[in-house]
Design a protein around this motif. Sequence first.
Motif, PDB file in Angstrom:
ATOM      1  N   CYS A  36       0.833  -1.205   0.000  1.00  0.00           N
ATOM      2  CA  CYS A  36       0.000   0.000   0.000  1.00  0.00           C
ATOM      3  C   CYS A  36       0.865   1.251   0.000  1.00  0.00           C
ATOM      4  CB  CYS A  36      -0.926  -0.013   1.211  1.00  0.00           C
ATOM      5  SG  CYS A  36      -2.049   1.402   1.237  1.00  0.00           S
ATOM      6  N   HIS A  38       0.109   4.121   0.837  1.00  0.00           N
ATOM      7  CA  HIS A  38      -0.153   5.071   1.926  1.00  0.00           C
ATOM      8  C   HIS A  38       0.899   4.964   3.034  1.00  0.00           C
ATOM      9  CE1 HIS A  38      -4.667   5.432   0.716  1.00  0.00           C
ATOM     10  NE2 HIS A  38      -3.919   6.318   0.097  1.00  0.00           N
ATOM     11  N   GLY A  39       1.517   3.796   3.136  1.00  0.00           N
ATOM     12  CA  GLY A  39       2.679   3.627   4.016  1.00  0.00           C
ATOM     13  C   GLY A  39       2.485   3.939   5.496  1.00  0.00           C
ATOM     14  N   CYS A  40       1.325   3.604   6.052  1.00  0.00           N
ATOM     15  CA  CYS A  40       1.093   3.895   7.485  1.00  0.00           C
ATOM     16  C   CYS A  40       2.075   3.108   8.358  1.00  0.00           C
ATOM     17  CB  CYS A  40      -0.333   3.533   7.878  1.00  0.00           C
ATOM     18  SG  CYS A  40      -1.552   4.329   6.803  1.00  0.00           S
ATOM     19  N   TYR A  42       1.808   2.044  11.315  1.00  0.00           N
ATOM     20  CA  TYR A  42       1.199   1.021  12.180  1.00  0.00           C
ATOM     21  C   TYR A  42       0.577  -0.116  11.375  1.00  0.00           C
ATOM     22  CZ  TYR A  42      -2.781   3.899  10.790  1.00  0.00           C
ATOM     23  OH  TYR A  42      -3.691   4.613  10.055  1.00  0.00           O
ATOM     24  N   CYS A  43       0.632  -0.048  10.054  1.00  0.00           N
ATOM     25  CA  CYS A  43      -0.160  -0.948   9.215  1.00  0.00           C
ATOM     26  C   CYS A  43       0.064  -2.428   9.566  1.00  0.00           C
ATOM     27  CB  CYS A  43       0.173  -0.726   7.745  1.00  0.00           C
ATOM     28  SG  CYS A  43      -0.853  -1.748   6.681  1.00  0.00           S
ATOM     29  N   TRP A  58       7.795  -1.280   3.263  1.00  0.00           N
ATOM     30  CA  TRP A  58       6.376  -0.932   3.367  1.00  0.00           C
ATOM     31  C   TRP A  58       6.106   0.502   2.904  1.00  0.00           C
ATOM     32  CZ3 TRP A  58       2.587  -3.960   3.117  1.00  0.00           C
ATOM     33  CH2 TRP A  58       1.297  -3.477   3.342  1.00  0.00           C
ATOM     34  N   ILE A  89      -7.322  -5.995   3.181  1.00  0.00           N
ATOM     35  CA  ILE A  89      -5.914  -6.091   3.597  1.00  0.00           C
ATOM     36  C   ILE A  89      -5.232  -4.757   3.330  1.00  0.00           C
ATOM     37  CG2 ILE A  89      -3.735  -7.326   3.336  1.00  0.00           C
ATOM     38  CD1 ILE A  89      -5.324  -9.776   2.453  1.00  0.00           C
ATOM     39  N   THR A  90      -5.262  -4.319   2.089  1.00  0.00           N
ATOM     40  CA  THR A  90      -4.664  -3.003   1.789  1.00  0.00           C
ATOM     41  C   THR A  90      -5.682  -2.115   1.078  1.00  0.00           C
ATOM     42  OG1 THR A  90      -3.724  -3.880  -0.242  1.00  0.00           O
ATOM     43  CG2 THR A  90      -2.271  -3.793   1.675  1.00  0.00           C
ATOM     44  N   ASP A  91      -5.405  -0.835   1.096  1.00  0.00           N
ATOM     45  CA  ASP A  91      -6.375   0.152   0.624  1.00  0.00           C
ATOM     46  C   ASP A  91      -6.584   0.036  -0.887  1.00  0.00           C
ATOM     47  OD1 ASP A  91      -7.838   2.499   0.040  1.00  0.00           O
ATOM     48  OD2 ASP A  91      -6.978   3.472   1.807  1.00  0.00           O
ATOM     49  N   LYS A 122      -8.757   5.302   3.015  1.00  0.00           N
ATOM     50  CA  LYS A 122      -8.323   6.600   3.550  1.00  0.00           C
ATOM     51  C   LYS A 122      -8.260   7.625   2.416  1.00  0.00           C
ATOM     52  CE  LYS A 122      -5.264   5.335   7.399  1.00  0.00           C
ATOM     53  NZ  LYS A 122      -4.816   3.951   7.318  1.00  0.00           N
ATOM     54  N   GLY A 271      -8.055  -3.266   5.892  1.00  0.00           N
ATOM     55  CA  GLY A 271      -7.090  -2.357   5.286  1.00  0.00           C
ATOM     56  C   GLY A 271      -7.688  -0.971   5.120  1.00  0.00           C
ATOM     57  N   GLY A 272      -6.907  -0.035   4.555  1.00  0.00           N
ATOM     58  CA  GLY A 272      -7.424   1.315   4.436  1.00  0.00           C
ATOM     59  C   GLY A 272      -7.253   1.958   5.755  1.00  0.00           C
TER      60      GLY A 272
END
Length: 272
Positions: A36, A38-40, A42-43, A58, A89-91, A122, A271-272
């Motif tokens: 993803c 967005h690279g959070c 905490y993901c 990541w 799982i991912t955005d 997000k 995810g997201g």
Amino acid sequence: MVTFRGLRVYVTSVKTALSRSGLPDLDYSLNPYIGCGHGCIYCYARQYTGNKMVSENWGKIVFVKSNIVAILMREVRKLKPGTVGVGTITDSYQPVEAVYKLTRKSLEVLLSHGFKVSIQTKNPLVVRDTDLFARNPGKVDVGFTITTLDNKLSSFLEPSSPPPRARVEALRKITALGVKTWIFYGPIIPGLNDDEDTVSNLVEIASELGATLYYDPLHVKPFMNRNDHPLNNYVKTKTMNWWTKVSRTILNYCMKNHIECKPGFTGDSRGG
Ligand code: SF4
């Protein structure tokens, strides 16, 4: 491989599109991208990705499941229609979706074959697809993850995600179409986004939109325990007493504002 806004993007093919979901209220899940952009920090998905190159980089590498729509076309003819979690799982509306449009094409297939969809993101890019939502009343719900309304904190936690207020605006636009919307307030991290101002502001927004508020504490994953992980100091202060106090505050605000509040999904949020 191509590069896109600093991301390394690879193409891959898959044998299946839908998988059975263990998440509440979902029958299937669909994830057009691995990794993803967005690279959070905490993901949780980085732990479940199953691709070392992606999990160790990541937010910098994404794989695009280029044949997912063709596979989905075959599957929807055989499977019993149900509710599909999009981006479990991912955005699914991460930046590469603007180019590849795999999420939009998948929604077209699902909605035209009697499936319902539940989207979590997000990214306000989801507003692009409101024409589809409007043509399929009662078959789509959209949730936005909002961990904080503070841009600086959001940039630390979610460095490449759209700013929180842009997410709120997107929610307003989608709600105005009569689409059911919700907010996911999580992960809630001790000392970062667990303050009363954040709680009251998010409850107020949910109340204005008539949205359900899901809330969820941080679930500590092994990679967060590394000394060099930016959340390392915060995860050490996570206790049961802390969560009892924070969740009580959330529920009190929800009761006062007459909004529906629910604990978040089973410890491994979508995810997201
Ligand atoms: S948007 Fe969701 S899937 Fe993407 S990095 Fe952030 S938490 Fe992970």
